[in-house]
Design a protein around this motif. Sequence first.
Motif, PDB file in Angstrom:
ATOM      1  N   LEU A 212     -27.035  48.958 -14.415  1.00 53.94           N
ATOM      2  CA  LEU A 212     -25.755  48.347 -14.809  1.00 53.94           C
ATOM      3  C   LEU A 212     -25.773  46.826 -14.804  1.00 53.94           C
ATOM      4  CD1 LEU A 212     -23.071  50.761 -13.395  1.00 53.94           C
ATOM      5  CD2 LEU A 212     -23.207  49.872 -15.737  1.00 53.94           C
ATOM      6  N   GLY A 213     -26.589  46.221 -13.991  1.00 51.69           N
ATOM      7  CA  GLY A 213     -26.696  44.762 -13.983  1.00 51.69           C
ATOM      8  C   GLY A 213     -27.198  44.214 -15.308  1.00 51.69           C
ATOM      9  N   GLU A 214     -27.879  45.047 -16.067  1.00 52.00           N
ATOM     10  CA  GLU A 214     -28.383  44.647 -17.379  1.00 52.00           C
ATOM     11  C   GLU A 214     -27.289  44.698 -18.452  1.00 52.00           C
ATOM     12  OE1 GLU A 214     -31.450  43.516 -17.680  1.00 52.00           O
ATOM     13  OE2 GLU A 214     -31.916  43.994 -15.588  1.00 52.00           O
ATOM     14  N   ARG A 215     -26.186  45.360 -18.136  1.00 49.07           N
ATOM     15  CA  ARG A 215     -25.076  45.508 -19.101  1.00 49.07           C
ATOM     16  C   ARG A 215     -23.746  45.160 -18.431  1.00 49.07           C
ATOM     17  NH1 ARG A 215     -25.155  48.568 -23.783  1.00 49.07           N
ATOM     18  NH2 ARG A 215     -23.128  47.579 -23.954  1.00 49.07           N
TER      19      ARG A 215
ATOM     20  N   TRP B 238     -23.689  54.818 -23.617  1.00 46.31           N
ATOM     21  CA  TRP B 238     -24.692  54.379 -22.639  1.00 46.31           C
ATOM     22  C   TRP B 238     -25.072  55.549 -21.725  1.00 46.31           C
ATOM     23  CZ3 TRP B 238     -27.757  50.311 -21.468  1.00 46.31           C
ATOM     24  CH2 TRP B 238     -28.173  50.118 -20.153  1.00 46.31           C
ATOM     25  N   VAL B 239     -24.062  56.238 -21.202  1.00 45.44           N
ATOM     26  CA  VAL B 239     -24.329  57.377 -20.316  1.00 45.44           C
ATOM     27  C   VAL B 239     -25.039  58.490 -21.073  1.00 45.44           C
ATOM     28  CG1 VAL B 239     -23.280  59.165 -18.852  1.00 45.44           C
ATOM     29  CG2 VAL B 239     -22.462  56.800 -18.720  1.00 45.44           C
ATOM     30  N   LYS B 240     -24.646  58.744 -22.301  1.00 49.23           N
ATOM     31  CA  LYS B 240     -25.307  59.790 -23.098  1.00 49.23           C
ATOM     32  C   LYS B 240     -26.793  59.473 -23.246  1.00 49.23           C
ATOM     33  CE  LYS B 240     -23.620  62.898 -25.227  1.00 49.23           C
ATOM     34  NZ  LYS B 240     -23.431  64.328 -24.963  1.00 49.23           N
ATOM     35  N   ALA B 241     -27.114  58.225 -23.559  1.00 48.91           N
ATOM     36  CA  ALA B 241     -28.522  57.834 -23.683  1.00 48.91           C
ATOM     37  C   ALA B 241     -29.253  57.979 -22.356  1.00 48.91           C
ATOM     38  CB  ALA B 241     -28.627  56.396 -24.206  1.00 48.91           C
TER      39      ALA B 241
ATOM     40  N   ASN C 269     -38.584  63.458 -29.724  1.00 50.19           N
ATOM     41  CA  ASN C 269     -37.411  63.417 -30.608  1.00 50.19           C
ATOM     42  C   ASN C 269     -36.103  63.642 -29.862  1.00 50.19           C
ATOM     43  OD1 ASN C 269     -38.818  63.042 -33.087  1.00 50.19           O
ATOM     44  ND2 ASN C 269     -39.510  65.150 -32.909  1.00 50.19           N
ATOM     45  N   TYR C 270     -36.175  64.128 -28.636  1.00 46.62           N
ATOM     46  CA  TYR C 270     -34.981  64.510 -27.898  1.00 46.62           C
ATOM     47  C   TYR C 270     -34.033  63.324 -27.691  1.00 46.62           C
ATOM     48  CZ  TYR C 270     -32.010  66.219 -24.124  1.00 46.62           C
ATOM     49  OH  TYR C 270     -30.935  66.570 -23.355  1.00 46.62           O
ATOM     50  N   GLY C 271     -32.862  63.409 -28.294  1.00 47.85           N
ATOM     51  CA  GLY C 271     -31.820  62.405 -28.114  1.00 47.85           C
ATOM     52  C   GLY C 271     -32.174  61.012 -28.591  1.00 47.85           C
ATOM     53  N   ALA C 272     -33.178  60.883 -29.439  1.00 47.36           N
ATOM     54  CA  ALA C 272     -33.677  59.561 -29.843  1.00 47.36           C
ATOM     55  C   ALA C 272     -32.596  58.668 -30.437  1.00 47.36           C
ATOM     56  CB  ALA C 272     -34.843  59.719 -30.819  1.00 47.36           C
TER      57      ALA C 272
ATOM     58  N   GLU D  76     -28.734  51.788 -30.635  1.00 48.87           N
ATOM     59  CA  GLU D  76     -27.806  50.654 -30.753  1.00 48.87           C
ATOM     60  C   GLU D  76     -27.958  49.583 -29.688  1.00 48.87           C
ATOM     61  OE1 GLU D  76     -23.586  51.662 -28.754  1.00 48.87           O
ATOM     62  OE2 GLU D  76     -24.063  52.911 -30.474  1.00 48.87           O
ATOM     63  N   ASP D  77     -28.838  49.788 -28.730  1.00 51.48           N
ATOM     64  CA  ASP D  77     -28.931  48.858 -27.604  1.00 51.48           C
ATOM     65  C   ASP D  77     -30.388  48.442 -27.395  1.00 51.48           C
ATOM     66  OD1 ASP D  77     -29.496  48.539 -24.540  1.00 51.48           O
ATOM     67  OD2 ASP D  77     -27.353  48.157 -24.754  1.00 51.48           O
ATOM     68  N   PRO D  78     -30.677  47.137 -27.377  1.00 47.95           N
ATOM     69  CA  PRO D  78     -32.069  46.686 -27.222  1.00 47.95           C
ATOM     70  C   PRO D  78     -32.722  47.184 -25.923  1.00 47.95           C
ATOM     71  CG  PRO D  78     -30.652  44.848 -27.850  1.00 47.95           C
ATOM     72  CD  PRO D  78     -29.751  46.023 -27.585  1.00 47.95           C
ATOM     73  N   LEU D  79     -31.991  47.158 -24.820  1.00 46.46           N
ATOM     74  CA  LEU D  79     -32.551  47.625 -23.553  1.00 46.46           C
ATOM     75  C   LEU D  79     -32.870  49.119 -23.629  1.00 46.46           C
ATOM     76  CD1 LEU D  79     -33.286  46.884 -20.605  1.00 46.46           C
ATOM     77  CD2 LEU D  79     -31.005  47.706 -19.989  1.00 46.46           C
ATOM     78  N   LEU D  80     -31.978  49.895 -24.229  1.00 45.27           N
ATOM     79  CA  LEU D  80     -32.225  51.330 -24.362  1.00 45.27           C
ATOM     80  C   LEU D  80     -33.409  51.608 -25.289  1.00 45.27           C
ATOM     81  CD1 LEU D  80     -28.594  52.764 -24.556  1.00 45.27           C
ATOM     82  CD2 LEU D  80     -30.173  52.821 -22.606  1.00 45.27           C
ATOM     83  N   ARG D  81     -33.567  50.800 -26.330  1.00 44.48           N
ATOM     84  CA  ARG D  81     -34.740  50.974 -27.214  1.00 44.48           C
ATOM     85  C   ARG D  81     -36.028  50.707 -26.441  1.00 44.48           C
ATOM     86  NH1 ARG D  81     -31.349  48.351 -30.939  1.00 44.48           N
ATOM     87  NH2 ARG D  81     -32.455  46.384 -30.661  1.00 44.48           N
TER      88      ARG D  81
END
Length: 186
Positions: free
Chosen positions: A49-52, A128-131, A157-160, A165-170
């Motif tokens: 969370l500190g990252e967002r 965010w939580v879904k990812a 491929n799962y949930g890719a 939409e988020d650089p940190l998540l990518r």
Amino acid sequence: MEKLERYLAFIREAERLKDTLRSAHTSAGRHESTAEHSWRLALLALALLGERPDLDARRVVEMCLVHDLGEAYDGDISAVDQHADDGKAASERSAVERLTALLPAEAGARIRAVWEEYEACRTPEARWVKALDKAETIIQHNQGANPADFDYAFNLNYGAAWFDEDPLLRELRALLDAQTERNVRR
């Protein structure tokens, strides 16, 4: 006193999630429970969370804790099989309504609203939580002591789409995919 009894009734019923097993295996080789998955998802979200700082941290952690309440009665459907079950959404909604009906009305409505927000995936917090939910599952798949025929390639491929939409998540997804690739090659 009656109000507290209702909270206790809810918590006692939610205990079912400790015995609701998922298809994923822990690093010790046993099936993990839905409660264990939800706890580790919440811990992952809290750590990141500190990252967002733009996200509502409380809402994120609340969603992590309630996102799988709907598995309390009919169990978990493995990630591999989720596409095949048309009744999953209705079953989970019914379970959440049944569980939250045990609570005082205001508390039940609040928890249902958090669960509904997660299910709708329209807010940045819910996406965010879904990812992270998908990430935690992949982490567990990669970390678990799985059967010899475990399909690691499924993770690729799962949930890719939830990570796009988020650089940190990518970046997180790239790390998870690299670990999955190593497991596929073993």
